[in-house]
Write a protein that holds these residues in place. Structure first.
Motif, PDB file in Angstrom:
ATOM      1  N   GLU A  40       0.837  -1.202   0.000  1.00  0.00           N
ATOM      2  CA  GLU A  40       0.000   0.000   0.000  1.00  0.00           C
ATOM      3  C   GLU A  40       0.875   1.257   0.000  1.00  0.00           C
ATOM      4  O   GLU A  40       2.085   1.169   0.173  1.00  0.00           O
ATOM      5  N   ILE A  41       0.231   2.406  -0.178  1.00  0.00           N
ATOM      6  CA  ILE A  41       0.951   3.687  -0.154  1.00  0.00           C
ATOM      7  C   ILE A  41       1.149   4.114   1.290  1.00  0.00           C
ATOM      8  O   ILE A  41       0.238   3.980   2.106  1.00  0.00           O
ATOM      9  N   LEU A  42       2.336   4.605   1.596  1.00  0.00           N
ATOM     10  CA  LEU A  42       2.556   5.205   2.915  1.00  0.00           C
ATOM     11  C   LEU A  42       1.864   6.567   2.909  1.00  0.00           C
ATOM     12  O   LEU A  42       2.096   7.381   2.011  1.00  0.00           O
ATOM     13  N   THR A  43       0.996   6.803   3.881  1.00  0.00           N
ATOM     14  CA  THR A  43       0.234   8.059   3.913  1.00  0.00           C
ATOM     15  C   THR A  43       0.363   8.720   5.281  1.00  0.00           C
ATOM     16  O   THR A  43       0.866   8.116   6.230  1.00  0.00           O
ATOM     17  N   TYR A  44      -0.120   9.956   5.352  1.00  0.00           N
ATOM     18  CA  TYR A  44      -0.163  10.656   6.640  1.00  0.00           C
ATOM     19  C   TYR A  44      -1.134   9.956   7.595  1.00  0.00           C
ATOM     20  O   TYR A  44      -1.075  10.173   8.792  1.00  0.00           O
ATOM     21  N   GLN A  45      -2.014   9.116   7.035  1.00  0.00           N
ATOM     22  CA  GLN A  45      -2.994   8.450   7.882  1.00  0.00           C
ATOM     23  C   GLN A  45      -2.465   7.141   8.468  1.00  0.00           C
ATOM     24  O   GLN A  45      -2.834   6.774   9.582  1.00  0.00           O
ATOM     25  N   ASN A  46      -1.613   6.415   7.727  1.00  0.00           N
ATOM     26  CA  ASN A  46      -1.162   5.118   8.259  1.00  0.00           C
ATOM     27  C   ASN A  46       0.263   5.138   8.839  1.00  0.00           C
ATOM     28  O   ASN A  46       0.675   4.189   9.498  1.00  0.00           O
TER      29      ASN A  46
END
Lengths: 365, 77
Positions: A100-106
């Motif tokens: 998955e994409i690394l995001t500010y949410q995870n």
């Protein structure tokens, strides 16, 4: 014969050191040119838990340098394909793939599960996200980055050392710095830089030698020259990231697509930069922003007063809430006036920030 | 004074060299930078940090060093 015999017989490591390696948990961001050698050596060394996050899939043009993959990996997710290869290399450890994409949410929840974070990403958006998340979760960051024939390595956020922002405070303009897929890279270069990153990870785990903290190592594959620059921690820069902690997960990652939304936060700019600050509120509106040199052009008059806009400077536009400044931004874009940014914050918040900023600066003196 | 300037990454592409020596009168880093901006007009479109004798400096720092480096950020991985 023990798998780790060649480590254990080194007096500097021994069984005790090897036990530290098996207890370590390392998260690698990106299983690309840098991620592949990092993962390969950390897996071989027996790092107990290895996380791999990558949303991308393997392409034929990756095989020139991304040494964990083969022709049969093409089309597969990189995190998953890497895990498959690494599980064959070492059956004793636990490898977790996050396709998955690394995001500010995870990012925060993910980083909290690991001891050390390794950045092998290929874009500035992710690099700044990784840096800030490491500051917030207080994890050491083993940094590596490459450009054609040159590489940079450092360890950030280690024992109150500097962060990436202490070296480069803000991301460059989008598309200002091309990446490998656009301009090419010598295949062996990420192998060298990634191996240096793996070396720093092992030094951190084993508390061995001198960790590359407070220094940036620059390597040139064509001249075989290395230069090391000293980096000092910038307390204000680091504190700014910590102050924004509660708003961290409200940010959005925009990788892969260069959109033209130029909205920025006052917290993310360097006030000493040469900006023209443009207030697009009506002239009677309060509060005034007094500490900055402001050009006042109400939105209703903007098109008639284009001549007051300094084309040589970056323009920072603000209003009461961030709405009119966005309209002004679009208007200026239509008039082909470049280098304009709309401030997310309104005048009251800007004043609060300026008060705080000047307080920090005067406290420092 | 005679100083050595090292260029990295994209900056070396603008200057077409990794390193050069230039003669400059004493002053601030900003004055050196404007000399370089005149010499290499594309330089002002680039992001980079400046180091003097292997330490990061800002535009207001006095030029004292024998070695200056212009260091851009790299994105690639």
């Amino acid at each position: 014969m023990n798998r780790y015999n060649r480590h254990i017989i080194l007096s500097e490591i021994g069984q005790e050191g090897q036990d530290k390696i098996s207890k370590a948990k390392v998260l690698v961001i990106g299983a690309g040119g840098l991620g592949c050698p990092v993962l390969q050596y950390l897996t071989a060394a027996g790092v107990g838990t290895i996380g791999i996050i990558d949303f991308d899939t393997v392409e034929l043009s990756n095989l020139q340098r991304q040494v964990l993959f083969g022709t049969s990996s093409i089309g597969k997710n990189k995190a998953i394909a890497a895990k498959e290869r690494l599980e064959d290399l070492n059956t004793d450890i636990s490898i977790v793939a996050y396709p998955e994409i690394l995001t500010y949410q995870n990012a925060i929840a993910l980083f909290n599960q690991y001891d050390i974070i390794v950045d092998g990403s290929d874009n500035f958006e992710t690099r700044y996200l990784v840096n800030d998340a490491c500051i917030i979760t207080n994890k050491p960051l083993v940094f590596g980055a490459i450009y054609k024939f040159e590489g940079q390595v450092s360890v950030f956020n280690y024992q109150n050392g500097p962060s990436y922002r202490c070296l480069f405070p803000d991301p460059p303009q989008k598309d200002a710095v091309p990446n490998c897929s656009d301009i090419g890279v010598l295949g062996v270069l990420p192998g060298i830089i990634g191996s240096m990153q793996a070396n720093e990870v092992l030094k951190l785990i084993l508390d061995l030698g001198n960790v590359l903290s407070g220094k940036l190592l620059c390597y040139n594959a064509l001249t075989s020259a290395t230069s090391t620059l000293k980096i000092k921690p910038n307390i204000i820069t680091i504190q700014k990231v910590l102050d924004q902690k509660d708003r961290f997960n409200e940010q959005q990652i925009n990788i892969g697509c260069s959109n033209d939304i130029h909205e920025i936060s006052i917290y993310d700019i360097q006030l000493e930069d040469h900006f023209q600050y443009i207030d697009v509120r009506e002239r009677h509106e309060e509060p005034k922003v007094i500490t900055l040199n402001i050009t006042s052009i109400p939105l209703s008059e903007l098109e008639d007063h284009i001549e007051t806009i300094d084309l040589t400077k970056k323009k920072l536009i603000f209003c009461q809430s961030g709405m009119r400044s966005k309209k002004a931004l679009n208007l200026l874009k239509d008039l082909n006036i470049d280098d304009c940014y709309s401030l997310i914050e309104g005048a009251t918040e800007i004043n609060n920030y300026l008060k705080e900023h000047h307080k920090i600066l005067s406290d420092e003196r | 004074m005679l100083i050595t300037i090292k260029y990295f990454g994209q900056i070396a592409e603008v200057t077409q060299k990794d390193e050069e020596q230039i003669e400059i009168s004493e002053g601030l880093i900003s004055e050196l930078l404007s000399t370089l901006n005149t010499k290499y007009s594309d330089l002002k479109h680039k992001d980079f940090q400046i180091a003097q004798n292997q330490e990061l400096v800002n535009l207001e720092t006095e030029l004292t060093g024998d070695e200056i480096a212009l260091l851009p950020p790299f994105a690639g991985g």
